[in-house]
Design an enzyme around this catalytic site. Structure first.
Site, PDB file in Angstrom:
ATOM      1  N   LYS A  81     -68.413  55.703  15.724  1.00  0.00           N
ATOM      2  CA  LYS A  81     -69.602  55.518  14.883  1.00  0.00           C
ATOM      3  C   LYS A  81     -69.721  54.064  14.441  1.00  0.00           C
ATOM      4  CE  LYS A  81     -71.688  57.607  10.714  1.00  0.00           C
ATOM      5  NZ  LYS A  81     -71.452  58.609   9.644  1.00  0.00           N
ATOM      6  N   SER A 156     -75.272  61.452   9.041  1.00  0.00           N
ATOM      7  CA  SER A 156     -75.476  60.125   9.610  1.00  0.00           C
ATOM      8  C   SER A 156     -74.738  59.902  10.929  1.00  0.00           C
ATOM      9  CB  SER A 156     -75.029  59.072   8.588  1.00  0.00           C
ATOM     10  OG  SER A 156     -73.645  59.205   8.287  1.00  0.00           O
ATOM     11  N   SER A 180     -71.877  64.288   6.886  1.00  0.00           N
ATOM     12  CA  SER A 180     -72.386  63.454   7.973  1.00  0.00           C
ATOM     13  C   SER A 180     -71.768  63.736   9.324  1.00  0.00           C
ATOM     14  CB  SER A 180     -72.190  61.964   7.634  1.00  0.00           C
ATOM     15  OG  SER A 180     -73.082  61.556   6.627  1.00  0.00           O
TER      16      SER A 180
END
Length: 482
Positions: A81, A156, A180
């Site tokens: 990420k 996210s 997330s």
């Protein structure tokens, strides 16, 4: 090798073949590079990708194996990420403010996977500062759902989930401060684990707006791979102030092969005791999964945690807003137009939060944790929805309606953040399709019982697999308890 063959293997299968010499890490790298080049343009899931560096890393893995080094994750492609450091690479947290930032070193989890022979395939998209429930930003744009490009995979960690669901890699690293990792996993039909706070070190990297709440999240396409990833990341590092030096075995992999104990006390809480809105068809699908488990012999009671009255939809959002303002409030004067307007609104809100507000939020966090601890005196595991909806249109911050009523901006995220506040393990496991889109069942356990959570997730996964084969829910739709 056919296009689908290697992409369908588990991460463990691929590593075993590379370690045995039946396959070179370079061959694996070439295969997944081709997939990224072919599929990622339509997804915008991987935002930093360099085929040359992937091949160089794979070649180094082959040399290390030839030199006799033991590499348990040899050749396994994984993604990272965009808010975790990858040494020497551009990493931005999805923000124009960090467009030119080059990470000085690997994040701890990235370094650990590479030390075990895994190969970093690419860096995945996220919302700016990982503080929004969709994966779009001004720097890279929006990530699309792998099953329907008109939808969002959530956030996210949506880039990580979208890439993994499209087999752009076999494992993914995300973060989870309020769901997330778990919610994108649910929306994309993946397994997503938020481990107990302090079990996976994160001693350096970007300063964290959700200080004390965010953890490294593990994403995989099946529970056994997720447990395998978790086991390889489980460690103690004194540099991480949240790290817990526990001397007992917390590994999950060995637990998956053991019979699931019939004595476990399990609770099913469809609205989590907060009257959270849920789409009716989502709730019906999850209820059918729970009923099938009951039919197979699981002892599952309907029960809700007794939360404090203030514990409702994202009750500690003030901590995120205050954290964002502390880190980036000074940039509003010179760079407001370079920040996502949704994040500007959060930063502005943080300016109005007083020290007393923060103290009250921290006290509430303690009371929320105490409530769940009391609940786990009666139960060993808690089942509830991961998200109350399926994936929604990509141009929306969240679904406008949930359960037939207008939804607030974080209604889609209501079921996950309470467990971040408590520091307890929570895992989303696929639980079926609604209108052709995946939904997830969330499994929560007491702190440090991550292995128990994953063991339960494996059983739910097995039941879902059996149902997909068309067997009767009542007769053979789940693994029998031994």
């Amino acid at each position: 090798m056919s296009e689908g063959t290697m992409a369908s293997w588990t991460a463990r299968e691929l590593a075993a073949r590379v370690c045995a010499g039946a396959l070179k890490a370079v061959e694996v790298a070439r295969f997944f590079i081709a997939r990224v080049e072919r599929l990622n343009p339509g997804l915008n899931a991987i935002v930093q990708f360099d085929a040359r560096l992937v091949l160089e890393e794979a070649e180094a893995v082959d040399r290390r194996l030839a030199d006799g080094e033991a590499l348990p994750m040899a050749g396994v492609p994984f993604t990272v990420k965009d808010n975790l450091w990858v040494g020497g690479r551009r990493v931005s947290q999805g923000s124009r403010l960090f467009d030119g930032f080059v990470a000085p070193r690997d994040g701890w989890a990235v370094a650990r996977l590479r030390s075990h022979g895994a190969v970093m395939l690419g860096i995945t998209n996220c919302s700016e500062f990982a503080c929004k429930g969709v994966s779009s930003n001004l720097l890279y744009g929006a990530t699309r759902h792998p099953m329907d490009p008109s939808l969002t995979p959530g956030g996210s960690s949506g880039g990580a989930a979208s890439a993994l669901a499209a087999s752009l890699g076999l494992l993914a690293l995300g973060t989870d401060a309020g769901g997330s990792t778990r919610r994108p996993a649910a929306h994309c039909g993946l397994v997503g684990l938020k481990p107990s706070a302090g079990l996976i070190p994160h001693p350096w990297g970007f300063p964290e707006p959700n200080y004390g709440l965010s953890v490294i999240g593990a994403l995989a396409r099946n529970v056994a791979d997720c447990a395998w990833l978790y086991d390889h990341l489980l460690a103690y590092d004194a540099g991480d102030p949240a790290a817990v030096p526990i001397a007992v075995a917390l590994q999950a992999g060995h637990a998956l092969a053991m019979p699931f104990p019939a004595s476990l006390r399990i609770a099913w809480s469809p609205r989590l005791g907060c009257d959270f809105a849920v789409d009716e068809d989502v709730l019906q699908t999850l209820q059918q999964r729970v009923d099938a488990l009951r039919a197979a012999g699981w002892k599952i009671d309907d029960a809700d945690p007794a939360w404090p009255a203030e514990a409702r939809e994202y009750p500690l959002l003030a901590l995120q807003q205050a954290g964002l303002h502390a880190l980036y409030g000074h940039r509003l004067a010179d760079a407001r137009d370079r920040i996502d307007p949704d994040l500007v609104a959060q930063i502005d809100a943080g300016a109005a939060i007083t020290p007393g507000d923060v103290a009250q939020a921290l006290r509430l966090r303690e009371r929320i944790g105490a409530s769940l601890l009391r609940f786990f005196e009666r139960f060993d595991l808690l089942l509830c929805p991961t998200a109350p909806v399926t994936a929604w249109p990509i141009d929306q911050l969240g679904p406008a309606v949930i359960g037939g009523s207008p939804s607030g901006p974080r209604g889609h995220a209501a079921f996950t953040p309470l467990f971040n506040y408590c520091g307890m393990p929570a895992c989303s496991v696929p639980a079926g399709l609604v209108r052709g889109l995946p939904v997830g069942l969330q499994i929560v356990g007491p702190r440090f019982e991550d292995a128990r959570v994953l063991r339960c997730a494996a059983q739910v996964e097995a039941s879902q697999t059996h149902c997909a084969l068309g067997r009767s829910p009542r007769s053979s739709c789940t693994s029998e308890i031994q």
